[in-house]
Design an enzyme around this catalytic site. Sequence first.
Site, mmCIF file in Angstrom:
data_model
loop_
_atom_site.group_PDB
_atom_site.id
_atom_site.type_symbol
_atom_site.label_atom_id
_atom_site.label_comp_id
_atom_site.label_asym_id
_atom_site.label_seq_id
_atom_site.Cartn_x
_atom_site.Cartn_y
_atom_site.Cartn_z
ATOM 1 N N HIS A 1 -6.285 -7.347 12.821
ATOM 2 C CA HIS A 1 -5.014 -6.540 12.869
ATOM 3 C C HIS A 1 -4.654 -6.140 14.302
ATOM 4 O O HIS A 1 -5.777 -5.685 15.123
ATOM 5 C CB HIS A 1 -5.308 -5.108 11.918
ATOM 6 C CG HIS A 1 -4.016 -4.564 11.595
ATOM 7 N ND1 HIS A 1 -2.846 -5.001 11.140
ATOM 8 C CD2 HIS A 1 -3.610 -3.238 11.825
ATOM 9 C CE1 HIS A 1 -2.054 -4.218 11.033
ATOM 10 N NE2 HIS A 1 -2.420 -3.068 11.251
ATOM 11 N N LYS B 1 1.035 -1.197 0.109
ATOM 12 C CA LYS B 1 -0.088 0.097 0.088
ATOM 13 C C LYS B 1 0.834 1.103 0.052
ATOM 14 O O LYS B 1 2.021 1.103 0.164
ATOM 15 C CB LYS B 1 -0.980 0.021 1.410
ATOM 16 C CG LYS B 1 -0.274 0.042 2.647
ATOM 17 C CD LYS B 1 -0.972 -0.179 3.868
ATOM 18 C CE LYS B 1 -0.276 -0.178 5.060
ATOM 19 N NZ LYS B 1 -1.140 -0.924 6.035
ATOM 20 N N ARG C 1 -10.851 -0.093 14.441
ATOM 21 C CA ARG C 1 -10.624 0.635 13.261
ATOM 22 C C ARG C 1 -12.141 0.246 12.329
ATOM 23 O O ARG C 1 -12.978 0.675 12.142
ATOM 24 C CB ARG C 1 -9.447 0.329 12.596
ATOM 25 C CG ARG C 1 -9.026 1.366 11.383
ATOM 26 C CD ARG C 1 -7.465 1.263 11.180
ATOM 27 N NE ARG C 1 -7.122 0.117 10.676
ATOM 28 C CZ ARG C 1 -5.699 -0.102 10.089
ATOM 29 N NH1 ARG C 1 -4.900 0.832 10.265
ATOM 30 N NH2 ARG C 1 -5.235 -1.187 9.669
ATOM 31 N N ARG D 1 0.699 -10.633 7.049
ATOM 32 C CA ARG D 1 0.690 -9.797 6.111
ATOM 33 C C ARG D 1 1.941 -8.833 6.407
ATOM 34 O O ARG D 1 2.131 -8.214 7.428
ATOM 35 C CB ARG D 1 -0.435 -8.916 6.460
ATOM 36 C CG ARG D 1 -1.728 -9.592 6.018
ATOM 37 C CD ARG D 1 -2.945 -8.678 6.198
ATOM 38 N NE ARG D 1 -3.022 -7.907 7.403
ATOM 39 C CZ ARG D 1 -3.440 -8.530 8.759
ATOM 40 N NH1 ARG D 1 -4.078 -9.823 8.535
ATOM 41 N NH2 ARG D 1 -3.425 -8.021 9.674
ATOM 42 N N TYR E 1 14.244 31.827 4.146
ATOM 43 C CA TYR E 1 13.308 32.668 4.599
ATOM 44 C C TYR E 1 13.451 32.922 6.237
ATOM 45 O O TYR E 1 13.902 32.256 6.909
ATOM 46 C CB TYR E 1 11.964 31.891 4.374
ATOM 47 C CG TYR E 1 11.511 31.675 2.880
ATOM 48 C CD1 TYR E 1 11.430 32.777 2.211
ATOM 49 C CD2 TYR E 1 11.597 30.526 2.443
ATOM 50 C CE1 TYR E 1 10.819 32.658 0.943
ATOM 51 C CE2 TYR E 1 10.963 30.310 0.909
ATOM 52 C CZ TYR E 1 10.800 31.481 0.295
ATOM 53 O OH TYR E 1 10.321 31.223 -0.997
ATOM 54 N N CYS F 1 12.814 25.107 2.179
ATOM 55 C CA CYS F 1 12.022 25.894 1.545
ATOM 56 C C CYS F 1 11.308 24.861 0.683
ATOM 57 O O CYS F 1 11.254 23.749 0.799
ATOM 58 C CB CYS F 1 12.793 26.737 0.153
ATOM 59 S SG CYS F 1 13.862 27.857 0.947
ATOM 60 N N MET F 2 10.254 25.235 -0.088
ATOM 61 C CA MET F 2 9.313 24.140 -0.905
ATOM 62 C C MET F 2 10.107 23.359 -1.720
ATOM 63 O O MET F 2 10.024 22.107 -1.688
ATOM 64 C CB MET F 2 8.419 24.855 -1.758
ATOM 65 C CG MET F 2 7.599 24.074 -2.327
ATOM 66 S SD MET F 2 6.306 24.699 -3.363
ATOM 67 C CE MET F 2 5.263 25.766 -2.561
ATOM 68 N N ASP F 3 11.536 23.946 -2.519
ATOM 69 C CA ASP F 3 12.093 23.019 -3.130
ATOM 70 C C ASP F 3 13.689 22.738 -3.126
ATOM 71 O O ASP F 3 14.244 22.405 -4.002
ATOM 72 C CB ASP F 3 11.911 23.649 -4.784
ATOM 73 C CG ASP F 3 10.319 24.119 -4.920
ATOM 74 O OD1 ASP F 3 9.509 23.377 -4.947
ATOM 75 O OD2 ASP F 3 10.091 25.253 -5.001
HETATM 76 C C1 LIG Z 1 -0.308 -1.866 6.812
HETATM 77 C C2 LIG Z 1 -0.911 -3.067 7.008
HETATM 78 C C3 LIG Z 1 -0.162 -4.305 7.488
HETATM 79 C C4 LIG Z 1 1.313 -4.321 7.346
HETATM 80 O O1 LIG Z 1 1.909 -3.825 8.615
HETATM 81 P P1 LIG Z 1 3.382 -3.934 9.058
HETATM 82 O O2 LIG Z 1 3.530 -3.396 10.415
HETATM 83 O O3 LIG Z 1 4.047 -2.522 8.093
HETATM 84 O O4 LIG Z 1 3.902 -5.196 8.936
HETATM 85 C C5 LIG Z 1 -0.824 -5.293 7.826
HETATM 86 N N1 LIG Z 1 -2.126 -5.406 8.146
HETATM 87 C C6 LIG Z 1 -2.954 -4.426 7.819
HETATM 88 C C7 LIG Z 1 -4.564 -4.598 7.945
HETATM 89 C C8 LIG Z 1 -2.495 -3.261 7.484
HETATM 90 O O5 LIG Z 1 -3.054 -1.914 7.513
#
Ligand SMILES: *Cc1c(COP(=O)(O)O)cnc(C)c1O
Length: 387
Positions: free
Chosen positions: A168, A42, A138, A221, A267, A313-315
């Site tokens: 999670h 992601k 969540r 995951r 700045y 700065c921005m850039d």
């Molecule tokens: C982002 C996420 C993960 C990965 O978590 P890490 O700590 O980066 O391994 C796993 N499961 C869910 C639901 C997540 O949102």
Amino acid sequence: MRGSDPFYRDTWVEVQLDAIEENIKNVRKRLPKQTAIIAVVKANAYGHGAYEVAKTALASGASGLAVAFLDEALALRNDGIRAPILVLGAARPQDAPIAAENAVSLTVFQTDWLTEARQHLGGQKLSVHIKCDTGMGRIGVRSTEELKAVEKLIESETCFSFDGIFTHFATADEIDTALYEKQYSRFREMVESLGTRPPFVHCANSAAALRFDQTPFNAVRLGIVMYGLAPSPEMKAILPFPLKEAFSLHTKVTHVKQIHTGDTVSYGATYTADQDEWIATLPIGYADGWIRKLQGQEVIVGGEKAPIVGRICMDQCMVKLPHAVPVGTEAVLIGRQGEYLVSVDEIAEKLETINYEVTCSISARVPRIFMQKGQKVTKVLNFLLAK
Ligand SMILES: *Cc1c(COP(=O)(O)O)cnc(C)c1O
């Protein structure tokens, strides 16, 4: 239009795909054989480049991918990724058909959502994973009653394929394991209450996959460890193998000048020279995610440490050099140069945040270069000049 490097500015992120491969293989070795690895890519693979990381992960032992939003999954499909992809966040019911068409699995947890999605789906079949909220607060079903209602609806409709269930953890990366254990047993109870066990039962993120036995489940995951970063400072001390950081941030000096006592920089004129000093200008700023709070942070220029002086700065931003260097000298803002290292964790500490946020925040304006076996991979990810 493009030269051999398809970007025209000397600021770039380098991603070591070999490091990602090694990190995944090291996790793989420690997991039960039947445990599948879902590589979490992601947010453009935490800023590393979703497509390249996905390819590398799939070639290194991962069998599926996870993203937060449907758009991210569709982008991977458009790039030709055929592996299973799970959207971890909530999707809109009206988008169920496009997920189904592209063989993308969605996360579900509300009966109303399923009823609405069913109307949009027509004859198409959508793969779904049920999310359980065991303490993260969540998204997800919070009770076995809710879970059973969701399962019943899925099983009663031919347009849904019940492919997984997951939860999670909120504190898997903390020393205190009390909430982890509570969530873990809550999840096991919920899984046991199901009428049918789906093909994938998964709960572990990186921290849990490294610390706790995953034998009761069959997938993990993996996000942060894949990128070679520790899930938390506490976990750094108890990592079962050394992680290899994949991300580094580079630029090249665009201007060098000597300023004199009383001269100011940037700045607000917040920096005043108290002697003759050498100042270099770097072409990176807060629009690149190199935010103003990094004022004072040291970078490495020509093998020596140089602090950022004056406001970012921005850039662009300015650093104070120990002596003059030629224009075009490489500066490393995150990563290693010569004997020095500025780690992602060092930047996270300076910003009072977590390493995850640092790599995610380096903006899409910064091209990503991918390195494999010490060689530049031909494709460079430049969002500005893409396609
Ligand atoms: C982002 C996420 C993960 C990965 O978590 P890490 O700590 O980066 O391994 C796993 N499961 C869910 C639901 C997540 O949102």
